[in-house]
Scaffold this motif. Structure first.
Motif, PDB file in Angstrom:
ATOM      1  N   LYS A  61      14.870  -6.638   3.426  1.00 50.81           N
ATOM      2  CA  LYS A  61      15.906  -6.533   2.411  1.00 50.81           C
ATOM      3  C   LYS A  61      16.313  -5.075   2.161  1.00 50.81           C
ATOM      4  N   CYS A  62      15.316  -4.205   1.950  1.00 51.75           N
ATOM      5  CA  CYS A  62      15.664  -2.832   1.577  1.00 51.75           C
ATOM      6  C   CYS A  62      15.236  -1.806   2.621  1.00 51.75           C
ATOM      7  N   GLY A  63      14.510  -2.246   3.647  1.00 53.58           N
ATOM      8  CA  GLY A  63      14.165  -1.329   4.714  1.00 53.58           C
ATOM      9  C   GLY A  63      12.908  -0.505   4.480  1.00 53.58           C
ATOM     10  N   GLN A  64      12.248  -0.708   3.351  1.00 50.89           N
ATOM     11  CA  GLN A  64      11.023   0.030   3.064  1.00 50.89           C
ATOM     12  C   GLN A  64       9.956  -0.300   4.112  1.00 50.89           C
ATOM     13  N   ILE A  65       9.248   0.739   4.554  1.00 52.29           N
ATOM     14  CA  ILE A  65       8.243   0.567   5.595  1.00 52.29           C
ATOM     15  C   ILE A  65       6.853   0.707   4.997  1.00 52.29           C
ATOM     16  N   PHE A  66       5.932  -0.153   5.449  1.00 50.38           N
ATOM     17  CA  PHE A  66       4.586  -0.135   4.892  1.00 50.38           C
ATOM     18  C   PHE A  66       3.530  -0.011   5.971  1.00 50.38           C
ATOM     19  N   PHE A  67       2.663   0.956   5.770  1.00 52.05           N
ATOM     20  CA  PHE A  67       1.446   1.024   6.559  1.00 52.05           C
ATOM     21  C   PHE A  67       0.345   1.561   5.654  1.00 52.05           C
ATOM     22  N   PRO A  68      -0.776   0.860   5.478  1.00 53.28           N
ATOM     23  CA  PRO A  68      -1.081  -0.447   6.033  1.00 53.28           C
ATOM     24  C   PRO A  68      -0.050  -1.509   5.644  1.00 53.28           C
ATOM     25  N   PRO A  69       0.071  -2.537   6.484  1.00 50.68           N
ATOM     26  CA  PRO A  69       1.088  -3.559   6.231  1.00 50.68           C
ATOM     27  C   PRO A  69       0.888  -4.266   4.907  1.00 50.68           C
ATOM     28  N   ARG A  70       1.988  -4.576   4.281  1.00 53.83           N
ATOM     29  CA  ARG A  70       1.975  -5.353   3.042  1.00 53.83           C
ATOM     30  C   ARG A  70       2.830  -6.594   3.239  1.00 53.83           C
ATOM     31  N   ALA A  71       2.485  -7.627   2.487  1.00 51.35           N
ATOM     32  CA  ALA A  71       3.252  -8.874   2.579  1.00 51.35           C
ATOM     33  C   ALA A  71       4.409  -8.880   1.592  1.00 51.35           C
ATOM     34  N   ASP A  72       4.330  -8.014   0.592  1.00 55.78           N
ATOM     35  CA  ASP A  72       5.366  -7.980  -0.435  1.00 55.78           C
ATOM     36  C   ASP A  72       5.842  -6.546  -0.640  1.00 55.78           C
ATOM     37  N   CYS A  73       7.148  -6.407  -0.788  1.00 57.93           N
ATOM     38  CA  CYS A  73       7.730  -5.076  -0.959  1.00 57.93           C
ATOM     39  C   CYS A  73       7.575  -4.634  -2.418  1.00 57.93           C
ATOM     40  N   PHE A  74       6.971  -3.457  -2.633  1.00 59.85           N
ATOM     41  CA  PHE A  74       6.851  -3.025  -4.020  1.00 59.85           C
ATOM     42  C   PHE A  74       8.109  -2.320  -4.497  1.00 59.85           C
ATOM     43  N   SER A  75       9.047  -2.135  -3.585  1.00 59.10           N
ATOM     44  CA  SER A  75      10.282  -1.465  -3.952  1.00 59.10           C
ATOM     45  C   SER A  75      11.303  -2.456  -4.510  1.00 59.10           C
ATOM     46  N   CYS A  76      11.482  -3.581  -3.807  1.00 62.49           N
ATOM     47  CA  CYS A  76      12.480  -4.553  -4.266  1.00 62.49           C
ATOM     48  C   CYS A  76      11.874  -5.924  -4.534  1.00 62.49           C
ATOM     49  N   PHE A  77      10.550  -6.071  -4.359  1.00 61.75           N
ATOM     50  CA  PHE A  77       9.808  -7.308  -4.641  1.00 61.75           C
ATOM     51  C   PHE A  77      10.153  -8.442  -3.690  1.00 61.75           C
ATOM     52  N   SER A  78      10.796  -8.136  -2.589  1.00 59.10           N
ATOM     53  CA  SER A  78      11.065  -9.169  -1.597  1.00 59.10           C
ATOM     54  C   SER A  78       9.790  -9.462  -0.806  1.00 59.10           C
ATOM     55  N   SER A  79       9.662 -10.699  -0.334  1.00 60.95           N
ATOM     56  CA  SER A  79       8.560 -11.029   0.562  1.00 60.95           C
ATOM     57  C   SER A  79       9.079 -11.282   1.970  1.00 60.95           C
ATOM     58  N   ASP A  80      10.298 -10.864   2.187  1.00 63.68           N
ATOM     59  CA  ASP A  80      10.919 -11.066   3.492  1.00 63.68           C
ATOM     60  C   ASP A  80      10.629  -9.849   4.364  1.00 63.68           C
ATOM     61  N   MET A  81       9.490  -9.906   5.056  1.00 65.29           N
ATOM     62  CA  MET A  81       9.031  -8.754   5.811  1.00 65.29           C
ATOM     63  C   MET A  81       9.046  -9.040   7.300  1.00 65.29           C
ATOM     64  N   GLU A  82       9.191  -7.991   8.081  1.00 66.37           N
ATOM     65  CA  GLU A  82       9.046  -8.133   9.525  1.00 66.37           C
ATOM     66  C   GLU A  82       8.060  -7.091  10.014  1.00 66.37           C
ATOM     67  N   TRP A  83       7.466  -7.353  11.181  1.00 65.83           N
ATOM     68  CA  TRP A  83       6.489  -6.429  11.753  1.00 65.83           C
ATOM     69  C   TRP A  83       7.186  -5.416  12.645  1.00 65.83           C
ATOM     70  N   PHE A  84       6.635  -4.233  12.694  1.00 69.96           N
ATOM     71  CA  PHE A  84       7.108  -3.246  13.667  1.00 69.96           C
ATOM     72  C   PHE A  84       5.897  -2.550  14.262  1.00 69.96           C
ATOM     73  N   GLU A  85       6.037  -2.093  15.477  1.00 71.31           N
ATOM     74  CA  GLU A  85       4.918  -1.437  16.143  1.00 71.31           C
ATOM     75  C   GLU A  85       4.945   0.060  15.877  1.00 71.31           C
ATOM     76  N   VAL A  86       3.784   0.601  15.545  1.00 73.41           N
ATOM     77  CA  VAL A  86       3.633   2.047  15.399  1.00 73.41           C
ATOM     78  C   VAL A  86       3.548   2.632  16.809  1.00 73.41           C
ATOM     79  N   THR A  87       4.633   3.248  17.238  1.00 79.31           N
ATOM     80  CA  THR A  87       4.651   3.781  18.597  1.00 79.31           C
ATOM     81  C   THR A  87       4.951   5.271  18.567  1.00 79.31           C
ATOM     82  N   GLY A  88       4.745   5.900  19.694  1.00 82.49           N
ATOM     83  CA  GLY A  88       5.054   7.316  19.807  1.00 82.49           C
ATOM     84  C   GLY A  88       4.015   8.155  19.087  1.00 82.49           C
ATOM     85  N   ALA A  89       4.399   9.386  18.828  1.00 80.23           N
ATOM     86  CA  ALA A  89       3.453  10.330  18.251  1.00 80.23           C
ATOM     87  C   ALA A  89       3.817  10.656  16.813  1.00 80.23           C
TER      88      ALA A  89
END
Ligand code: ZN
Length: 142
Positions: A42-70
């Motif tokens: 919803k808002c693009g906030q990124i979480f690591f460690p991963p979270r199931a709920d966004c603390f920025s907009c309270f959405s639970s609509d999350m997707e996974w992304f891979e931590v790549t590169g340096a």
């Protein structure tokens, strides 16, 4: 809420993520050799460690992304005392990498010589299988 407890997390051997539920796919990705965080759709906030709920907009609509590169090494600290369950690993160093849009907390690989560690150096997160069958991720020189 027992249904939220997923015993796959017992295989994760670095940081206690027990307060995080619903993100147990983290372990599935580790088994695939990938370190993943979550991103709020919803808002693009990124979480690591991963979270199931966004603390920025309270959405639970999350997707996974891979931590790549340096990432850049921001800080590190050699631990002489570890959290319960990790005493046998001591001493090891914990560190923080800055990937720009997010930061990743973890530990340095044991095979990185201490005299080669410099703040600002490029490092990458890699999955590490532990002898006891647990998994974690460690930072190596990129
Ligand atoms: Zn959000």
């Amino acid at each position: 809420m027992p249904k939220d407890i997923d015993d796959r997390f017992k295989k994760f051997g670095t940081v206690s993520f027990t307060q995080i539920t619903k993100v147990n796919d983290f372990i599935k990705y580790l088994e695939e050799g990938k370190v993943e965080g979550t991103k709020c759709k919803k808002c693009g906030q990124i979480f690591f460690p991963p979270r199931a709920d966004c603390f920025s907009c309270f959405s639970s609509d999350m997707e996974w992304f891979e931590v790549t590169g340096a990432g850049k090494l921001v800080t590190y600290s050699k631990l002489q005392y570890g959290p319960v369950g990790f005493e046998g690993d001591l001493p090891y160093s914990i560190a923080l990498l800055d990937y720009g849009k997010y930061k990743v907390f973890g530990r340095l690989a044991n095979d990185v010589p201490e005299n080669e560690i410099n703040i600002g150096m490029a490092m990458k997160a890699v999955v590490n299988k532990l002898p006891n069958g647990q998994m974690n991720y460690v930072f190596k020189k990129a």
